[in-house]
Design an enzyme around this catalytic site. Structure first.
Site, PDB file in Angstrom:
ATOM      1  N   ASN A 152       0.866  -1.179   0.000  1.00 28.71           N
ATOM      2  CA  ASN A 152       0.000   0.000   0.000  1.00 28.71           C
ATOM      3  C   ASN A 152       0.904   1.230   0.000  1.00 28.71           C
ATOM      4  O   ASN A 152       1.460   1.586   1.030  1.00 28.71           O
ATOM      5  CB  ASN A 152      -0.885  -0.035   1.257  1.00 28.71           C
ATOM      6  CG  ASN A 152      -1.687   1.243   1.428  1.00 28.71           C
ATOM      7  OD1 ASN A 152      -1.801   2.043   0.505  1.00 28.71           O
ATOM      8  ND2 ASN A 152      -2.234   1.432   2.620  1.00 28.71           N
ATOM      9  N   GLU A 204      -6.933   5.087   7.471  1.00 27.51           N
ATOM     10  CA  GLU A 204      -6.715   6.513   7.140  1.00 27.51           C
ATOM     11  C   GLU A 204      -7.922   7.089   6.418  1.00 27.51           C
ATOM     12  O   GLU A 204      -8.256   8.266   6.588  1.00 27.51           O
ATOM     13  CB  GLU A 204      -5.430   6.663   6.315  1.00 27.51           C
ATOM     14  CG  GLU A 204      -4.192   6.485   7.192  1.00 27.51           C
ATOM     15  CD  GLU A 204      -2.980   5.898   6.490  1.00 27.51           C
ATOM     16  OE1 GLU A 204      -2.928   5.907   5.248  1.00 27.51           O
ATOM     17  OE2 GLU A 204      -2.080   5.404   7.210  1.00 27.51           O
TER      18      GLU A 204
HETATM   19  P1  PGA Z   1       2.841   0.605   7.547  1.00 25.03           P
HETATM   20  O1  PGA Z   1       1.373   0.815   6.920  1.00 25.03           O
HETATM   21  O2  PGA Z   1       3.371  -0.720   7.020  1.00 25.03           O
HETATM   22  O3  PGA Z   1       3.656   1.773   7.053  1.00 25.03           O
HETATM   23  O4  PGA Z   1       2.683   0.565   9.028  1.00 25.03           O
HETATM   24  C1  PGA Z   1       0.487  -0.257   6.736  1.00 25.03           C
HETATM   25  C2  PGA Z   1      -0.836   0.231   6.172  1.00 25.03           C
HETATM   26  O5  PGA Z   1      -1.303   1.301   6.599  1.00 25.03           O
HETATM   27  O6  PGA Z   1      -1.443  -0.422   5.308  1.00 25.03           O
END
Ligand code: PGA
Length: 252
Positions: A11, A98
């Site tokens: 992602n 988010e």
């Molecule tokens: P991170 O994000 O690996 O940077 O903690 C994971 C995500 O939000 O899908």
């Protein structure tokens, strides 16, 4: 037990413009050619087309980070499932924390988007997960099971099998704090039981459930050793070809 193909999804969030996407793929694609896990990258919308062209004939699939549930219309700033399908995308992330936190997505819009993705043969990667306060209050399981149940509302068993869930504790995202493998397994195992309760064992055994939240090359092995963890949704560590390759090749 039915065996599920491990899935590693990157992602990229609001990172990697077109040039950076192409540079990433030039270095990443040759490295992962022989790997047997399923690999998906989810670049920002403006990089999807360039990525799609470069992914033709490779073993890496394309996903989007969000979509609207309607096919077209007066929805300024939105992208439709038909547009994603045309690229083509195979996957779409739905309900990332988010988006729930900053863009007012609700369990209801998440449910609409999942139904629409399935209708258009895009496999949804549905994100669920608790805040730090909820974990400290001891309501993690109840809260996450509520999110799962609402996400699946009105979805038939055969369709539900195509969904991928991603358990992402919010306090572990981008913080460097990973849930312990045992804590991740506890919640992910509970999600599988919940799916079994809502449908049946066959659906529960078919659905892939990922862990997300500060996944890195150093902790992926331990997470993947847990019975119910079928892969990872990786943010920061998926931005560099070297570290995402290290995660995708965890079993070598
Ligand atoms: P991170 O994000 O690996 O940077 O903690 C994971 C995500 O939000 O899908």
């Amino acid at each position: 037990m039915m065996s599920r193909i491990p899935l590693m999804a990157g992602n990229w969030k609001m990172n990697n413009d077109k040039r950076e996407t192409l540079d990433f793929l030039s270095s990443f694609l040759p490295k992962v050619k022989e790997l047997t896990v399923e690999i998906v990258i989810c670049p920002p919308f403006t990089s999807l087309y360039a990525a799609a062209e470069k992914l033709v004939g490779t073993n890496v699939k394309l996903g989007a980070q969000n979509m609207h549930w309607e096919e077209k219309g007066a929805f300024t700033g939105e992208v439709s499932p038909l547009m994603l399908k045309e690229l083509p995308c195979d996957y779409v992330i739905i309900g990332h924390s988010e988006r729930r936190q900053y863009f007012a997505e609700t369990d209801e819009t998440v449910n609409n988007k999942i139904k629409s993705a399935l209708k258009h043969e895009l496999a949804p990667i549905v994100c669920v997960g608790e805040t730090l306060e909820q974990r400290e209050e001891g309501i993690t399981i109840d809260f996450v099971m509520g999110q799962v149940e609402k996400a699946l509302k009105g979805i038939e068993a055969e369709e539900a099998k195509k969904i991928v869930f991603a358990y992402e504790p919010i306090w572990a995202i981008g913080t460097g704090k990973t849930a312990s493998a045992a804590d991740a397994q506890e919640v992910i195992g509970a999600i599988r039981n919940k799916i079994s309760e809502l449908y049946n064992k066959e659906v529960a055994e078919a659905v892939r459930i990922l862990y997300g939240g500060s996944v890195k090359p150093e902790n992926i092995k331990e997470l993947m050793a847990e019975a119910d963890i079928d892969g990872a949704l990786v943010g920061g560590a998926s931005l560099k070809a070297e570290s995402f390759y290290a995660i995708c090749s965890f079993n070598l």
